[in-house]
Motif scaffolding. Structure first.
Motif, PDB file in Angstrom:
ATOM      1  N   GLU A  52       0.851  -1.178   0.000  1.00  0.00           N
ATOM      2  CA  GLU A  52       0.000   0.000   0.000  1.00  0.00           C
ATOM      3  C   GLU A  52       0.894   1.237   0.000  1.00  0.00           C
ATOM      4  O   GLU A  52       1.906   1.270   0.705  1.00  0.00           O
ATOM      5  CB  GLU A  52      -0.839  -0.051   1.282  1.00  0.00           C
ATOM      6  N   PHE A  53       0.548   2.213  -0.819  1.00  0.00           N
ATOM      7  CA  PHE A  53       1.273   3.481  -0.809  1.00  0.00           C
ATOM      8  C   PHE A  53       0.411   4.501  -0.090  1.00  0.00           C
ATOM      9  O   PHE A  53      -0.733   4.748  -0.478  1.00  0.00           O
ATOM     10  CB  PHE A  53       1.569   3.948  -2.238  1.00  0.00           C
ATOM     11  N   SER A  54       0.945   5.101   0.973  1.00  0.00           N
ATOM     12  CA  SER A  54       0.114   5.996   1.779  1.00  0.00           C
ATOM     13  C   SER A  54       0.591   7.444   1.702  1.00  0.00           C
ATOM     14  O   SER A  54       0.257   8.253   2.554  1.00  0.00           O
ATOM     15  CB  SER A  54       0.095   5.517   3.239  1.00  0.00           C
ATOM     16  N   GLY A  55       1.386   7.770   0.673  1.00  0.00           N
ATOM     17  CA  GLY A  55       1.831   9.160   0.505  1.00  0.00           C
ATOM     18  C   GLY A  55       0.672  10.060   0.099  1.00  0.00           C
ATOM     19  O   GLY A  55      -0.398   9.585  -0.302  1.00  0.00           O
ATOM     20  N   ARG A  56       0.880  11.366   0.223  1.00  0.00           N
ATOM     21  CA  ARG A  56      -0.174  12.333  -0.116  1.00  0.00           C
ATOM     22  C   ARG A  56       0.336  13.287  -1.182  1.00  0.00           C
ATOM     23  O   ARG A  56       1.507  13.672  -1.166  1.00  0.00           O
ATOM     24  CB  ARG A  56      -0.575  13.129   1.120  1.00  0.00           C
ATOM     25  N   GLY A  57      -0.578  13.694  -2.071  1.00  0.00           N
ATOM     26  CA  GLY A  57      -0.202  14.646  -3.114  1.00  0.00           C
ATOM     27  C   GLY A  57       0.274  15.959  -2.541  1.00  0.00           C
ATOM     28  O   GLY A  57       1.254  16.535  -3.012  1.00  0.00           O
TER      29      GLY A  57
END
Lengths: 384, 364
Positions: free
Chosen positions: A87-92
């Motif tokens: 899962e990638f949980s980064g934010r724009g």
């Protein structure tokens, strides 16, 4: 192009691991193998990519960072291990802010140096050269800072079974070490390249954790790589020289001005020359890099688990040459295909061996980098 | 007790818990065989990863950001979608876009590109007045200090010639209503060329005086360059190039690299090339207006272009001055003026101007 950036992996560039020369456990006991699985769909990637493209154009580029998150969320979630997805949980927003910080820093630096340059009374050409040199050194240094912090960012924003990763240590120290090691290259006539690459990789790996379990990289001798490196290097120089001389100087130098006018000489010729040199040497050096990653993989451990990487010369030729050509001649529209194809190659060639024991894997206590990958976006560190 | 239908990870350890999920009015209750693992308020639930073709959902909740709930049963997924309306929207968003959405996106994209184009086109004229004049002067001084002698030649300062030219510059500056000083440099290069540099510097090569058919031609070239200064074209083109590069950086997400960087240079060169055509035409217009307002002959500009045309056709080196300027024929036609008005110099002044770099005989 970065050493590792062609490999699209949920764990940044830390996953491609070792293939043991000797069996880890006794020959009688079978070592369990756990493959990395990729089940993304090309059509879905294209839907995300084209949608991002439209929104990027509509917002004057600002959506880029949110689009990147969307693509990564998809890509990460299509990789699974032991039947659980990443899962990638980064934010724009954080990536956008990181980018603004870097651009802002560069802008301030540019204004400050221009002001200094204008106020100096000495020879303007000398002043300009001096400031340009200092700027170059700083950017060279920051490129390594970016390499380290981008890896940290990816690790802290990647989850598996809810467990995240992280990196200890300072990106500034890493960059200093990298700059000093880079001095070895010209001194050694670039023969120290495998040693330097291993040394830097080991520095990063040794500071990486997945959950509370750190990655380890045993002492990895550079000697077994040197023969292949020298052979590939000589071949690359000869081939790039011959092809460059006949193709670029003979044919393109004649036709570029006809096709592109005066700009042919100023712009098209250098781009094509550089492009041909890059592609030819990347094609030849693919053999070295395949050996490099198989060799490296033998020395990385994660708890009781090890890695086996079976990437071949042809795979690196695809990453570095054919994918690059596809991107250039499709004006970037091949991007989803390149990502998809790379992901498939990666999944097919990386295996985790031994005891993984996820039931005892605890959450990491390494906090995440707050500023996103702006640094990498702005500098795109690449030395090949 | 129903069969476990979902997987739960508590965010502290990588262990799988087989759980049963009950959707209540306010909470989602996650239960193991003998224990309640968690109770998530429905309002805090979000999707941790995009659902795949089997619509498997991975859920998270804001209060326990590391815990995950993995659901595969389609009936249960539907039930939760209904209970958490925000979630349903997210799930739909990840499904392939409808045609209408693509069309809207396409229109928005075209609008965005056109908008950026218009902004790039109009912004320099708006922003140029905001650039402090001191900055422009500092930049111009630096350029003049760095001016390579082998290209420019030496400074020409024959007093009589200087006096005549300075008088002309003052007359034209006043006619243009320009309040800041304009510094005219004459240098000994034999190339028929003249240009404006930020900070009010105008450089006139001896070559532009040498072959002139009369004083009105030199006056027209000087007036044209003053036109550039008055309209602050150098600042505008700097802003334009900067804007173009910034826009490109944003559009490519800051991807630089060697090839990208070269493409940016290529693009900004094309942009500045097309831009400078418009600026040249504006400087032509301003120059002629200036001459007329000062009561001077304004027919020199088209004469200069006629000469430049001949210079081109005789295979003279295509200087940068000529290549960034609109086609000569066009400008000859556009700037044809009647020979009314005073001559800019007296016969004695004109002789002094021609000898400004010393007494060597001018070459044709």
């Amino acid at each position: 192009m970065n050493d590792n950036s062609a490999i699209v992996s949920p764990w940044g560039n830390t996953v491609p691991g070792p293939r043991p020369t000797a069996p880890i456990d006794s020959p009688i006991q079978a070592v369990p193998e756990y493959p990395l699985v990729y089940d993304g769909k090309l059509g879905e990637l294209y839907a995300i990519f084209l949608r991002n493209l439209l929104l990027i154009l509509a917002t004057g580029g600002v959506y880029y960072f949110w689009g990147k998150v969307r693509l990564r969320q998809y890509l990460w979630s299509r990789f699974s291990f032991l039947d659980d997805r990443f899962e990638f949980s980064g934010r724009g927003l954080e990536m956008f802010l990181g980018f603004l910080m870097v651009i802002g820093g560069l802008f301030i630096w540019g204004v400050a140096t221009t002001a200094v340059e204008l106020s100096l009374e000495s020879d303007p050409v000398l002043n300009h050269g001096g400031i340009a040199t200092i700027t170059f050194i700083i950017i060279f240094y920051l490129a390594f800072v970016a390499q380290f912090s981008a890896q940290r960012y990816r690790l802290t924003r990647t989850r598996w079974r809810g467990i995240g990763g992280g990196m200890r240590g300072s990106s500034l120290v890493y960059a200093l070490k990298a700059c000093l090691l880079m001095l070895l290259l010209p001194i050694s006539l670039f023969l120290a390249r495998p040693y330097v690459a291993l040394k830097l990789l080991r520095h990063r790996i040794e500071r990486t954790s997945i959950g509370d379990r750190p990655l380890r990289m045993d002492y990895t001798p550079a000697a077994p790589l040197l023969g292949r490196y020298v052979l590939c290097g000589i071949l690359a120089i000869i081939l790039a020289g011959v092809i460059g001389f006949f193709l670029v100087q003979g044919i393109i130098a004649r036709y570029a001005p006809m096709l592109f006018g005066a700009l042919g000489f100023d712009l098209v010729l250098p781009i094509v020359t550089y492009g041909v040199f890059y592609l030819v040497s990347a094609w030849v050096m693919a053999s070295f890099w395949a050996l490099y990653w198989r060799h490296v993989a033998e020395h990385i451990r994660w708890g009781d688990a090890r890695f086996r990487v079976s990437l071949q010369r042809k795979h690196f030729a695809r990453f570095r040459v054919w994918h690059m050509l596809a991107l250039i001649f499709s004006f970037g529209l091949a991007y989803p295909w390149v990502v998809h194809h790379s992901a498939r190659i990666l999944a097919a060639n990386v295996v985790v061996l031994g005891q993984v024991d996820p039931e005892t894997l605890r959450q990491t206590d390494l906090s995440g980098a707050a500023i996103g990958e702006g640094l990498v976006n702005a500098f795109d560190p690449g030395f090949i | 007790m129903p069969q476990p239908s979902a997987l739960f990870f508590d965010g502290k350890i990588g262990q799988r818990h087989h759980v049963h999920v009950a959707v209540g009015a306010r909470d989602l209750v996650i239960m193991g065989a003998s224990t309640v693992h968690a109770s998530w308020p429905l309002a805090d639930i979000y999707m941790a990863a995009p659902p795949d073709a089997q619509a498997e959902l991975i859920l998270a909740n804001r209060r326990q950001p590391n815990a995950r709930l993995r659901l595969a049963d389609p009936e249960q997924v539907r039930q939760i979608e209904l209970a958490v309306p925000a979630l349903g929207k997210v799930v739909r968003r990840y499904r392939p876009w409808r045609a209408a959405n693509w069309l809207t996106g396409l229109v928005a994209a075209v609008c965005g590109v056109v908008g950026i184009g218009l902004a790039l086109d109009g912004a320099p004229a708006v922003l140029a007045p905001l650039v402090p004049y001191q900055l422009e002067t500092a930049l111009g001084d630096r350029v003049m200090r760095a001016a390579p002698a082998h290209l420019f030649g030496h400074d020409c300062s024959n007093p009589a010639g200087r006096e005549a030219l300075d008088a002309l510059v003052i007359r034209l500056t006043e006619a243009a209503g320009h309040k800041r000083p304009i510094i005219l440099h004459v240098t000994s290069s034999r190339i028929p060329n003249a240009f404006a540099i930020p900070g009010g510097h105008v450089v006139l090569f001896q070559g532009a005086i040498d072959g002139a058919s009369g004083p009105e031609e030199v006056a027209a070239v000087v007036a044209h360059e003053i036109g550039h200064v008055v309209a602050r074209h150098s600042v505008r083109s700097l802003i334009r190039e900067l804007g173009f590069k910034t826009a490109l950086t944003l559009l490519t997400g800051g991807a630089s690299g060697d090839i990208g960087g070269s493409m940016a240079d290529y693009g900004s060169k094309l942009v500045s090339l097309s831009y400078s055509r418009g600026a040249e035409e504006e400087a032509d217009r301003l120059g002629i207006a200036m001459l007329k307002k000062a009561g001077l002959r304004a027919d020199g500009l088209s004469k200069f272009f006629e000469r430049a045309e001949k210079f081109d056709r005789s295979g003279g080196s295509a200087t940068s001055w000529l290549s960034t300027h609109p086609a000569n024929e066009q400008r000859i036609a556009a700037n044809r003026q009647s020979p009314d008005g005073e001559p800019p110099f007296t016969a004695a002044q004109w002789k002094a101007v021609k000898e400004i770099c010393g007494l060597q005989s001018p070459r044709k």
